[in-house]
Design a protein around this motif. Structure first.
Motif, PDB file in Angstrom:
ATOM      1  N   ASP A  40       2.311   3.020   3.749  1.00  0.00           N
ATOM      2  CA  ASP A  40       1.452   3.608   4.739  1.00  0.00           C
ATOM      3  C   ASP A  40       1.031   2.823   5.737  1.00  0.00           C
ATOM      4  O   ASP A  40       0.789   3.014   7.010  1.00  0.00           O
ATOM      5  CB  ASP A  40       0.332   4.138   4.016  1.00  0.00           C
ATOM      6  CG  ASP A  40       0.817   5.339   3.166  1.00  0.00           C
ATOM      7  OD1 ASP A  40       1.850   6.019   3.376  1.00  0.00           O
ATOM      8  OD2 ASP A  40      -0.133   5.823   2.118  1.00  0.00           O
ATOM      9  N   ILE A  43       3.175   2.022   9.132  1.00  0.00           N
ATOM     10  CA  ILE A  43       2.940   2.706  10.511  1.00  0.00           C
ATOM     11  C   ILE A  43       1.954   2.259  11.469  1.00  0.00           C
ATOM     12  O   ILE A  43       1.952   2.051  12.789  1.00  0.00           O
ATOM     13  CB  ILE A  43       2.558   4.241  10.328  1.00  0.00           C
ATOM     14  CG1 ILE A  43       4.029   4.759   9.397  1.00  0.00           C
ATOM     15  CG2 ILE A  43       2.257   4.856  11.499  1.00  0.00           C
ATOM     16  CD1 ILE A  43       5.192   4.744  10.271  1.00  0.00           C
ATOM     17  N   CYS A 208       8.917   9.832   3.325  1.00  0.00           N
ATOM     18  CA  CYS A 208       7.228   9.558   3.991  1.00  0.00           C
ATOM     19  C   CYS A 208       7.353   9.136   5.577  1.00  0.00           C
ATOM     20  O   CYS A 208       8.332   9.150   6.181  1.00  0.00           O
ATOM     21  CB  CYS A 208       6.841   8.422   3.304  1.00  0.00           C
ATOM     22  SG  CYS A 208       7.724   6.933   3.459  1.00  0.00           S
ATOM     23  N   LYS A 209       6.330   9.073   6.063  1.00  0.00           N
ATOM     24  CA  LYS A 209       6.183   8.904   7.650  1.00  0.00           C
ATOM     25  C   LYS A 209       7.137   7.432   8.033  1.00  0.00           C
ATOM     26  O   LYS A 209       7.764   7.456   8.988  1.00  0.00           O
ATOM     27  CB  LYS A 209       4.834   8.766   7.977  1.00  0.00           C
ATOM     28  CG  LYS A 209       4.582   8.640   9.510  1.00  0.00           C
ATOM     29  CD  LYS A 209       3.255   8.638   9.848  1.00  0.00           C
ATOM     30  CE  LYS A 209       2.453   9.970   9.738  1.00  0.00           C
ATOM     31  NZ  LYS A 209       1.038   9.740  10.091  1.00  0.00           N
ATOM     32  N   ASP A 210       6.774   6.377   7.129  1.00  0.00           N
ATOM     33  CA  ASP A 210       7.627   5.239   7.250  1.00  0.00           C
ATOM     34  C   ASP A 210       9.156   5.433   7.365  1.00  0.00           C
ATOM     35  O   ASP A 210       9.996   4.840   8.249  1.00  0.00           O
ATOM     36  CB  ASP A 210       7.106   4.147   6.633  1.00  0.00           C
ATOM     37  CG  ASP A 210       7.972   2.906   6.941  1.00  0.00           C
ATOM     38  OD1 ASP A 210       7.785   2.299   7.915  1.00  0.00           O
ATOM     39  OD2 ASP A 210       8.708   2.524   5.772  1.00  0.00           O
ATOM     40  N   ARG A 212      10.965   8.384   8.142  1.00  0.00           N
ATOM     41  CA  ARG A 212      11.258   9.034   9.105  1.00  0.00           C
ATOM     42  C   ARG A 212      11.078   8.229  10.365  1.00  0.00           C
ATOM     43  O   ARG A 212      12.107   8.112  11.192  1.00  0.00           O
ATOM     44  CB  ARG A 212      10.276  10.294   9.142  1.00  0.00           C
ATOM     45  CG  ARG A 212      10.503  11.235   8.347  1.00  0.00           C
ATOM     46  CD  ARG A 212       9.640  12.517   8.614  1.00  0.00           C
ATOM     47  NE  ARG A 212       8.475  12.493   8.678  1.00  0.00           N
ATOM     48  CZ  ARG A 212       7.639  12.552   7.435  1.00  0.00           C
ATOM     49  NH1 ARG A 212       8.318  12.798   6.154  1.00  0.00           N
ATOM     50  NH2 ARG A 212       6.397  12.412   7.284  1.00  0.00           N
ATOM     51  N   PHE A 213      10.017   7.249  10.421  1.00  0.00           N
ATOM     52  CA  PHE A 213      10.087   6.368  11.723  1.00  0.00           C
ATOM     53  C   PHE A 213      11.243   5.483  11.695  1.00  0.00           C
ATOM     54  O   PHE A 213      11.734   5.194  12.833  1.00  0.00           O
ATOM     55  CB  PHE A 213       8.599   5.597  11.629  1.00  0.00           C
ATOM     56  CG  PHE A 213       8.446   4.585  12.884  1.00  0.00           C
ATOM     57  CD1 PHE A 213       8.133   4.964  13.896  1.00  0.00           C
ATOM     58  CD2 PHE A 213       8.383   3.165  12.615  1.00  0.00           C
ATOM     59  CE1 PHE A 213       7.613   4.116  14.886  1.00  0.00           C
ATOM     60  CE2 PHE A 213       8.325   2.196  13.309  1.00  0.00           C
ATOM     61  CZ  PHE A 213       7.766   2.636  14.805  1.00  0.00           C
ATOM     62  N   GLU A 238      11.256  10.808  18.587  1.00  0.00           N
ATOM     63  CA  GLU A 238      11.050  10.971  17.586  1.00  0.00           C
ATOM     64  C   GLU A 238      10.004   9.907  16.851  1.00  0.00           C
ATOM     65  O   GLU A 238       9.095  10.248  16.272  1.00  0.00           O
ATOM     66  CB  GLU A 238      11.846  11.686  16.600  1.00  0.00           C
ATOM     67  CG  GLU A 238      11.728  12.015  15.233  1.00  0.00           C
ATOM     68  CD  GLU A 238      12.797  12.290  14.370  1.00  0.00           C
ATOM     69  OE1 GLU A 238      12.742  12.728  12.972  1.00  0.00           O
ATOM     70  OE2 GLU A 238      13.709  12.721  14.835  1.00  0.00           O
ATOM     71  N   SER A 241       6.410   9.864  17.895  1.00  0.00           N
ATOM     72  CA  SER A 241       5.676  10.741  17.205  1.00  0.00           C
ATOM     73  C   SER A 241       5.061  10.737  16.207  1.00  0.00           C
ATOM     74  O   SER A 241       3.980  11.095  15.678  1.00  0.00           O
ATOM     75  CB  SER A 241       6.586  12.197  17.345  1.00  0.00           C
ATOM     76  OG  SER A 241       7.290  12.221  16.080  1.00  0.00           O
ATOM     77  N   TYR A 242       5.706   9.519  15.426  1.00  0.00           N
ATOM     78  CA  TYR A 242       5.123   8.792  14.206  1.00  0.00           C
ATOM     79  C   TYR A 242       4.226   7.581  14.626  1.00  0.00           C
ATOM     80  O   TYR A 242       3.166   7.415  13.684  1.00  0.00           O
ATOM     81  CB  TYR A 242       6.082   8.491  13.165  1.00  0.00           C
ATOM     82  CG  TYR A 242       7.044   9.575  12.766  1.00  0.00           C
ATOM     83  CD1 TYR A 242       6.597  10.789  12.392  1.00  0.00           C
ATOM     84  CD2 TYR A 242       8.431   9.188  13.134  1.00  0.00           C
ATOM     85  CE1 TYR A 242       7.477  11.787  12.116  1.00  0.00           C
ATOM     86  CE2 TYR A 242       9.200  10.455  12.843  1.00  0.00           C
ATOM     87  CZ  TYR A 242       8.736  11.645  12.213  1.00  0.00           C
ATOM     88  OH  TYR A 242       9.576  12.659  11.911  1.00  0.00           O
ATOM     89  N   SER A 243       4.145   6.951  15.573  1.00  0.00           N
ATOM     90  CA  SER A 243       3.729   5.784  15.842  1.00  0.00           C
ATOM     91  C   SER A 243       3.420   5.669  17.427  1.00  0.00           C
ATOM     92  O   SER A 243       4.453   4.847  18.010  1.00  0.00           O
ATOM     93  CB  SER A 243       3.916   4.708  15.296  1.00  0.00           C
ATOM     94  OG  SER A 243       3.299   3.398  15.692  1.00  0.00           O
TER      95      SER A 243
END
Length: 272
Positions: A40, A43, A208-210, A212-213, A238, A241-243
């Protein structure tokens, strides 16, 4: 009665032996929590404009968890250290004159990981163990590819493959295995085709977001190398959009603007 006792003792001994054979090197629940925290945190680290600021925040988190880290066993500490060192590499590599420092940080850890894995590779284990060992060795190899390729190259691939065998949808392991196949020369077992398949599977199994990033960035760089500007821009959008304010994405844009992908940038970094 004596016979029954002997039979019972033999049965107990057999059970103990079988249990030992099928025992698993598991991570403590506390370690899984810390790994989730680190994933977490990644990000947030990406969001700082200066790599020095990202390192400062990472070091602050390290101090915050120090007492928890100290309570872990040696294997769990190794896994967590591996993943933290990889994050330090990500930012220190962006700062000129850090190669010697990175070598000092990673060389001993790479040896420790290889020795541990060689001693336990036939045992059942948590997927994070081979993934983290392979990751720490891989970033070390990025610094000294010619010197370390024959010592660490195939063991690193085997570590990532083992992590994928343990957990076939482990996105983090899939993208690391993909990078191994991407960077390795074809004559030594590398394959751009296999790498692309693994990169896409990693993207599709993001948890998780990481995940996807990072997977979006890697697909953007595959597109860049293929001169596919539309997909390069789509995946970079894209990732944004996460960072939104990611310093790393700015770094990727600079590298692309200079005429190369991050794959090629990291591939020749050791020659500096």
């Amino acid at each position: 009665m004596i016979y029954r006792k002997k039979v019972f003792a033999a049965a107990v001994l057999l059970f103990v032996c079988l249990s030992a054979c099928f025992s698993e090197i598991a991570l403590l629940p506390e370690t899984k929590v810390l790994l989730d925290e680190l994933m977490d945190l990644k990000i947030e680290l990406y969001s700082y404009k200066s790599p020095s600021d990202s390192l400062r925040v990472l070091e602050t988190w390290e101090k915050k968890i120090q007492s928890k880290y100290d309570s872990l066993n040696e294997v769990d500490q190794m896994v967590l250290t591996n993943m933290i060192d990889c994050e330090k590499y990500n930012y220190k590599i962006q700062i000129s004159g850090t190669k010697k420092e990175l070598n000092a940080l990673l060389s001993a850890q790479a040896k420790k990981c290889k020795n541990f894995y060689d001693a336990h590779k036939d045992e059942k284990m948590d997927a994070w163990i081979p993934l983290s060992c392979g990751s720490a060795i891989a970033v070390y190899m990025a610094l000294e590819p010619l010197k370390t390729a024959f010592t660490y190259g195939y063991p690193t691939r085997d570590m990532f493959q083992k992590a994928c065998d343990i957990d076939p949808n482990f996105s983090h392991a899939l993208r690391n295995l993909a990078q191994w196949y991407y960077y390795c020369p074809g004559i030594l077992g590398g394959s751009k085709k296999k790498a692309k398949e693994l990169f896409n599977k990693a993207y599709n199994t993001s948890r998780c977001k990481d995940d996807r990033f990072e997977n979006s960035i890697l697909l953007s760089q595959l597109a860049y190398d293929d001169k596919d500007t539309a997909n390069r821009d789509k995946y970079m959008k894209e990732a944004r959009s996460y960072s939104a304010n990611s310093s790393y994405l700015d770094f990727v844009d600079r590298i692309n603007g200079a005429g190369e992908s991050v794959f090629k940038y990291h591939g020749h970094k050791a020659d500096e």
